[in-house]
Scaffold this motif. Structure first.
Motif, PDB file in Angstrom:
ATOM      1  N   VAL A  84      12.322 -34.792  10.135  1.00  0.00           N
ATOM      2  CA  VAL A  84      13.503 -35.115   9.385  1.00  0.00           C
ATOM      3  C   VAL A  84      12.819 -35.801   8.187  1.00  0.00           C
ATOM      4  O   VAL A  84      12.333 -36.577   7.855  1.00  0.00           O
ATOM      5  CB  VAL A  84      14.393 -36.377   9.737  1.00  0.00           C
ATOM      6  N   LEU A  85      13.764 -35.199   6.171  1.00  0.00           N
ATOM      7  CA  LEU A  85      13.139 -35.218   4.841  1.00  0.00           C
ATOM      8  C   LEU A  85      14.443 -36.116   4.944  1.00  0.00           C
ATOM      9  O   LEU A  85      15.689 -36.466   4.782  1.00  0.00           O
ATOM     10  CB  LEU A  85      13.169 -34.622   4.159  1.00  0.00           C
ATOM     11  N   ALA A  86      13.757 -37.166   4.043  1.00  0.00           N
ATOM     12  CA  ALA A  86      15.097 -38.579   3.046  1.00  0.00           C
ATOM     13  C   ALA A  86      15.159 -37.542   1.818  1.00  0.00           C
ATOM     14  O   ALA A  86      14.315 -38.430   0.991  1.00  0.00           O
ATOM     15  CB  ALA A  86      15.213 -39.946   3.636  1.00  0.00           C
ATOM     16  N   LYS A  87      16.023 -38.261   0.867  1.00  0.00           N
ATOM     17  CA  LYS A  87      15.908 -37.530  -0.511  1.00  0.00           C
ATOM     18  C   LYS A  87      16.561 -39.221  -0.898  1.00  0.00           C
ATOM     19  O   LYS A  87      16.849 -39.882  -1.389  1.00  0.00           O
ATOM     20  CB  LYS A  87      17.339 -37.166  -0.571  1.00  0.00           C
ATOM     21  N   ARG A 150      19.707 -48.906   4.335  1.00  0.00           N
ATOM     22  CA  ARG A 150      20.609 -50.082   3.636  1.00  0.00           C
ATOM     23  C   ARG A 150      22.159 -48.807   3.766  1.00  0.00           C
ATOM     24  O   ARG A 150      23.206 -49.175   3.652  1.00  0.00           O
ATOM     25  CB  ARG A 150      20.678 -50.969   3.093  1.00  0.00           C
ATOM     26  N   GLY A 151      21.608 -48.259   2.588  1.00  0.00           N
ATOM     27  CA  GLY A 151      22.894 -46.890   2.014  1.00  0.00           C
ATOM     28  C   GLY A 151      23.418 -45.896   3.514  1.00  0.00           C
ATOM     29  O   GLY A 151      24.817 -45.684   3.668  1.00  0.00           O
ATOM     30  N   TYR A 152      21.898 -45.723   3.546  1.00  0.00           N
ATOM     31  CA  TYR A 152      22.821 -44.769   4.585  1.00  0.00           C
ATOM     32  C   TYR A 152      23.483 -45.541   6.393  1.00  0.00           C
ATOM     33  O   TYR A 152      24.519 -44.141   6.401  1.00  0.00           O
ATOM     34  CB  TYR A 152      21.417 -44.729   5.152  1.00  0.00           C
ATOM     35  N   THR A 153      22.588 -46.380   6.464  1.00  0.00           N
ATOM     36  CA  THR A 153      23.497 -47.219   7.736  1.00  0.00           C
ATOM     37  C   THR A 153      24.680 -47.825   7.072  1.00  0.00           C
ATOM     38  O   THR A 153      25.643 -47.703   7.744  1.00  0.00           O
ATOM     39  CB  THR A 153      23.113 -49.471   7.796  1.00  0.00           C
ATOM     40  N   ARG A 154      25.078 -48.168   5.985  1.00  0.00           N
ATOM     41  CA  ARG A 154      26.223 -48.153   5.488  1.00  0.00           C
ATOM     42  C   ARG A 154      27.061 -47.319   5.449  1.00  0.00           C
ATOM     43  O   ARG A 154      28.529 -47.134   5.898  1.00  0.00           O
ATOM     44  CB  ARG A 154      26.652 -49.402   4.112  1.00  0.00           C
ATOM     45  N   LYS A 155      27.112 -46.172   4.798  1.00  0.00           N
ATOM     46  CA  LYS A 155      27.672 -44.709   5.461  1.00  0.00           C
ATOM     47  C   LYS A 155      28.025 -44.731   6.631  1.00  0.00           C
ATOM     48  O   LYS A 155      29.355 -44.120   7.085  1.00  0.00           O
ATOM     49  CB  LYS A 155      26.900 -43.838   4.248  1.00  0.00           C
ATOM     50  N   GLN A 156      27.430 -44.607   7.568  1.00  0.00           N
ATOM     51  CA  GLN A 156      27.121 -43.866   8.972  1.00  0.00           C
ATOM     52  C   GLN A 156      27.931 -44.858   9.755  1.00  0.00           C
ATOM     53  O   GLN A 156      29.061 -44.329  10.259  1.00  0.00           O
ATOM     54  CB  GLN A 156      25.765 -44.454   9.782  1.00  0.00           C
ATOM     55  N   TRP A 157      28.386 -46.276   9.527  1.00  0.00           N
ATOM     56  CA  TRP A 157      28.541 -46.857  10.470  1.00  0.00           C
ATOM     57  C   TRP A 157      29.971 -48.036   9.641  1.00  0.00           C
ATOM     58  O   TRP A 157      30.720 -48.695  10.289  1.00  0.00           O
ATOM     59  CB  TRP A 157      28.141 -48.365  10.385  1.00  0.00           C
ATOM     60  N   GLY A 158      30.189 -47.623   8.315  1.00  0.00           N
ATOM     61  CA  GLY A 158      31.462 -48.132   7.306  1.00  0.00           C
ATOM     62  C   GLY A 158      30.955 -50.237   7.625  1.00  0.00           C
ATOM     63  O   GLY A 158      32.145 -50.302   7.090  1.00  0.00           O
ATOM     64  N   VAL A 159      29.710 -50.814   8.004  1.00  0.00           N
ATOM     65  CA  VAL A 159      29.946 -51.777   7.500  1.00  0.00           C
ATOM     66  C   VAL A 159      28.107 -51.907   7.011  1.00  0.00           C
ATOM     67  O   VAL A 159      27.238 -51.070   7.709  1.00  0.00           O
ATOM     68  CB  VAL A 159      29.556 -52.820   9.093  1.00  0.00           C
ATOM     69  N   VAL A 267      17.037 -31.434   8.846  1.00  0.00           N
ATOM     70  CA  VAL A 267      17.939 -32.981   8.610  1.00  0.00           C
ATOM     71  C   VAL A 267      17.333 -33.066   6.797  1.00  0.00           C
ATOM     72  O   VAL A 267      16.239 -33.456   7.393  1.00  0.00           O
ATOM     73  CB  VAL A 267      18.358 -32.952   9.918  1.00  0.00           C
ATOM     74  N   VAL A 268      18.097 -33.367   6.601  1.00  0.00           N
ATOM     75  CA  VAL A 268      17.691 -34.104   5.236  1.00  0.00           C
ATOM     76  C   VAL A 268      18.856 -35.178   5.334  1.00  0.00           C
ATOM     77  O   VAL A 268      20.148 -34.546   4.918  1.00  0.00           O
ATOM     78  CB  VAL A 268      17.562 -33.393   3.986  1.00  0.00           C
ATOM     79  N   ASN A 269      18.186 -36.543   5.384  1.00  0.00           N
ATOM     80  CA  ASN A 269      19.181 -37.699   4.892  1.00  0.00           C
ATOM     81  C   ASN A 269      19.250 -37.789   3.667  1.00  0.00           C
ATOM     82  O   ASN A 269      18.464 -37.935   3.093  1.00  0.00           O
ATOM     83  CB  ASN A 269      18.120 -38.727   5.789  1.00  0.00           C
ATOM     84  N   TYR A 270      20.685 -38.551   2.885  1.00  0.00           N
ATOM     85  CA  TYR A 270      21.094 -39.236   1.809  1.00  0.00           C
ATOM     86  C   TYR A 270      20.996 -40.418   2.204  1.00  0.00           C
ATOM     87  O   TYR A 270      23.060 -40.619   1.668  1.00  0.00           O
ATOM     88  CB  TYR A 270      21.891 -38.176   1.033  1.00  0.00           C
ATOM     89  N   PRO A 271      19.706 -41.723   2.154  1.00  0.00           N
ATOM     90  CA  PRO A 271      20.519 -43.035   1.781  1.00  0.00           C
ATOM     91  C   PRO A 271      20.855 -43.305   0.397  1.00  0.00           C
ATOM     92  O   PRO A 271      21.694 -44.832   0.285  1.00  0.00           O
ATOM     93  CB  PRO A 271      18.981 -43.678   2.364  1.00  0.00           C
ATOM     94  N   GLN A 272      20.926 -42.678  -0.527  1.00  0.00           N
ATOM     95  CA  GLN A 272      20.861 -43.631  -1.772  1.00  0.00           C
ATOM     96  C   GLN A 272      21.738 -42.873  -2.027  1.00  0.00           C
ATOM     97  O   GLN A 272      22.630 -43.070  -3.735  1.00  0.00           O
ATOM     98  CB  GLN A 272      19.970 -43.632  -2.903  1.00  0.00           C
ATOM     99  N   THR A 273      21.934 -41.676  -2.169  1.00  0.00           N
ATOM    100  CA  THR A 273      23.447 -40.427  -2.989  1.00  0.00           C
ATOM    101  C   THR A 273      24.235 -39.307  -2.127  1.00  0.00           C
ATOM    102  O   THR A 273      23.937 -40.128  -0.992  1.00  0.00           O
ATOM    103  CB  THR A 273      22.727 -39.677  -4.158  1.00  0.00           C
ATOM    104  N   GLU A 274      25.837 -39.618  -2.562  1.00  0.00           N
ATOM    105  CA  GLU A 274      26.262 -38.214  -2.268  1.00  0.00           C
ATOM    106  C   GLU A 274      27.442 -39.193  -0.863  1.00  0.00           C
ATOM    107  O   GLU A 274      26.707 -40.055  -0.781  1.00  0.00           O
ATOM    108  CB  GLU A 274      25.510 -37.229  -1.453  1.00  0.00           C
ATOM    109  N   GLU A 275      27.737 -38.884  -1.129  1.00  0.00           N
ATOM    110  CA  GLU A 275      29.537 -39.216  -0.138  1.00  0.00           C
ATOM    111  C   GLU A 275      28.714 -39.141   1.614  1.00  0.00           C
ATOM    112  O   GLU A 275      28.950 -40.203   2.088  1.00  0.00           O
ATOM    113  CB  GLU A 275      30.309 -38.534  -0.112  1.00  0.00           C
ATOM    114  N   PHE A 276      27.833 -37.818   1.514  1.00  0.00           N
ATOM    115  CA  PHE A 276      27.614 -37.661   3.062  1.00  0.00           C
ATOM    116  C   PHE A 276      26.583 -38.046   3.852  1.00  0.00           C
ATOM    117  O   PHE A 276      25.758 -38.458   2.435  1.00  0.00           O
ATOM    118  CB  PHE A 276      27.132 -35.674   3.016  1.00  0.00           C
TER     119      PHE A 276
END
Length: 378
Positions: A84-87, A150-159, A267-276
């Motif tokens: 997995v890579l993260a942008k 932080r950003g990825y987790t907040r998107k994934q879990w809503g908290v 899989v590429v993760n987007y912890p800082q940008t994008e809605e997905f």
């Protein structure tokens, strides 16, 4: 009249249906409200001929040889190690964080020993590690926590991670070497012909009947059966007596693009940008070659099918109330991620189902029935 009714045709329900039919010789009706078997692991060929996972990527990995031995009855395997890579800051960097992640992010040339010192300088002391934030800042510090987690987790879990149990980020290690595999389990592979084909073979026993697009709540009083295995949401089974348990859902956007490849890993993760949260490209998983490639974009949501129990203290307390109701029902076995409100991997669900079968064998011996002969069921 069926000996057993099993609600849910995912891993938990399918493993138990197969075991009961093949080892006890009893009849099983397995139902599912969806129009297919396989639960969230269901895969199918899209219009481009690519084998895609309808509910996001499912990567099989385990340290349990008995689980491998059991599933190998129903599938051959394609070796696959997930990466997995993260942008982050405009770069595609390995996640979990490793030596290459830090060197490329900061333009450094650290050794493994120097990286340990790098982390040590940045760690924040935490008296008691309770939350997902605590786990990360006490391991790699605040800056990397903000960039990768932080950003990825907040998107994934809503908290915010500070409001989630430590189990969420504890699943992701931090490495001081260059190992860029997402998992380090001894067995990592994909079913050679897909998960759905594996489930089809698992459920093809003549003692098993399947009914799809069937909602248990709508027909529970019409079916005739002796015993019940339930793999759906436990709060739903008890008519939300104490209120709804929070689950996190996902919305999937499947796309096919006119190019052979889209990204360097599955899989590429987007912890800082994008809605997905992430993009999956399936040809990495299947090894297929084709002029087009197929992708899935994932958008977490609070509405939709329940996928992930939300690991917070108040949710666990609410589940304990439902667990007490379930424990009082000696005529029902509750199995799987939703029925036991646990964030299990696939192999863990298979292990739980096999363990449940052993308990069934102990509690309900069948005179003259064939006993399980596989190590997986002993």
């Amino acid at each position: 009249m069926f000996d057993w009714l099993i609600v849910g045709a995912g891993f938990a329900g399918s493993v138990l249906a197969e075991r009961i039919a093949s080892q006890r010789g009893e009849s099983v009706l397995i139902i599912d409200r969806r129009n297919h078997i396989g639960g969230n692991a269901y895969d199918c060929f899209d219009d481009a001929g690519i084998l895609i996972h309808k509910y996001g990527p499912h990567i099989f990995h385990t340290n349990g040889q008995q689980i491998v031995d059991y599933l190998s009855r129903f599938t051959a395997w394609r070796p696959y190690e997930h990466r997995v890579l993260a942008k982050v800051d405009g770069q595609l960097l390995p996640i979990p964080i490793n030596l290459d992640t830090i060197n490329r992010l900061y333009g450094l040339n650290l050794s493994s020993g120097e990286l340990e010192a790098f982390f040590a300088e940045r760690r924040e002391p935490v008296d008691e590690i309770r939350t997902s934030e605590d786990v990360v800042v006490s391991t790699v510090g605040r800056e990397l926590y903000e960039k990768f987690f932080r950003g990825y987790t907040r998107k994934q879990w809503g908290v915010d991670p500070s409001q989630l149990n430590k189990s969420v980020t504890s699943r992701i290690p931090t490495r001081t070497n260059r190992d860029d595999r997402y998992f380090t389990d001894s067995f990592q592979a994909m079913p050679r012909h897909g998960y759905t084909r594996m489930f089809e073979r698992m459920l093809q026993h003549p003692k098993i009947k399947i009914m799809l697009q069937t909602d248990f709540r709508e027909i529970r009083d019409q079916l005739r059966y002796n015993r019940l295995i339930f793999t759906g949401p436990v709060d739903e089974f008890f008519d939300w007596q104490y209120g709804k348990l929070p689950y996190r859902s996902l919305r999937f956007e499947h796309r096919t693009v006119e190019q052979e490849s889209f990204q360097p890993v599955a899989v590429v993760n987007y912890p800082q940008t994008e809605e997905f949260t992430r993009i999956t490209e399936y040809k990495h998983l299947t090894g297929q070659t084709a002029p087009k490639t197929s992708l899935t974009y994932e958008y977490p949501s609070d509405v939709g099918d329940p996928y992930y129990p939300v690991p917070r203290a108040e949710n666990e307390a609410l589940y304990k109330r439902y667990e007490a109701l379930a424990a009082a029902r000696s005529d029902v076995w509750f199995v799987g991620r939703l029925a036991t409100y646990r964030y299990y991997n696939m192999d863990q669900v298979v292990g739980q189902a096999l363990a449940t079968f052993r308990r069934i064998q102990d509690a309900l011996p069948v005179p003259g029935a064939r006993q399980a002969i596989s190590e997986a069921a002993e």
